[in-house]
Design an enzyme around this catalytic site. Sequence first.
Site, PDB file in Angstrom:
ATOM      1  N   CYS A  91       0.868  -1.184   0.000  1.00 10.81           N
ATOM      2  CA  CYS A  91       0.000   0.000   0.000  1.00 10.81           C
ATOM      3  C   CYS A  91       0.905   1.236   0.000  1.00 10.81           C
ATOM      4  O   CYS A  91       1.722   1.386   0.902  1.00 10.81           O
ATOM      5  CB  CYS A  91      -0.869   0.060   1.247  1.00 10.81           C
ATOM      6  SG  CYS A  91      -1.309  -1.547   1.937  1.00 10.81           S
ATOM      7  N   GLU A 153      -7.287   9.195   1.318  1.00  6.25           N
ATOM      8  CA  GLU A 153      -6.754   8.690   0.063  1.00  6.25           C
ATOM      9  C   GLU A 153      -7.847   8.369  -0.942  1.00  6.25           C
ATOM     10  O   GLU A 153      -8.936   7.919  -0.582  1.00  6.25           O
ATOM     11  CB  GLU A 153      -5.941   7.411   0.307  1.00  6.25           C
ATOM     12  CG  GLU A 153      -4.724   7.621   1.171  1.00  6.25           C
ATOM     13  CD  GLU A 153      -3.847   6.379   1.280  1.00  6.25           C
ATOM     14  OE1 GLU A 153      -2.627   6.555   1.438  1.00  6.25           O
ATOM     15  OE2 GLU A 153      -4.381   5.254   1.221  1.00  6.25           O
TER      16      GLU A 153
END
Length: 237
Positions: A91, A153
């Site tokens: 990630c 995000e």
Amino acid sequence: MAGAAAVEDAGMDEVQKRLMFDDECILVDEQDNVVGHESKYNCHLMEKIESENLLHRAFSVFLFNSKYELLLQQRSATKVTFPLVWTNTCCSHPLYRESELIQENYLGVRNAAQRKLLDELGIPAEDVPVDQFTPLGRMLYKAPSDGKWGEHELDYLLFIVRDVKVVPNPDEVADVKYVSREQLKELIRKADAGEEGLKLSPWFRLVVDNFLMGWWDHVEKGTLNEAVDMETIHKLK
């Protein structure tokens, strides 16, 4: 204020500090249009996220081996956000650089994923060709980490099925393991019960709760392309 920040951040791991100040994330609006760039440091300060609504582009890789087991990582203890939590394979963020801003076929995000799989897990680029990533969808979420730090995000969810060599970078990764569906369900049960101090990252949990098991079916059947929806931006909490 700069001096105060320097004192407050004095305990930050040197590798993570360098990445926090050197890496420039891509700022986007809620429709994923690029609106600028900002340091990784500022992009993860909850004060900035809340006051300036900073939203940055990110990606989450889900890498399966040929037995259709999912590779998980435990984030290192020195990570600024969500240390020692278990999460999907990798990630991170595409950076504000030409090769990672390419919109066509989501090539910028694919390039960033290939770069970070090498950085974090030692997976050679030839093991994960950029054209082998399948972008399945996008989600938008916000998650505080410890009060000071957090995430906001717009996350590209990338799937890939490859047998790879894994040599974790201890600055980034504390542990790795492949899991079957049943093993992942047991991991989730332990996390929910608070057993063994086990914690899952919020973005991984959102994918698990909303998409993963259905997409895993497509992984096993070789029909991932049928699951692709890159038009929708899923706003999840």
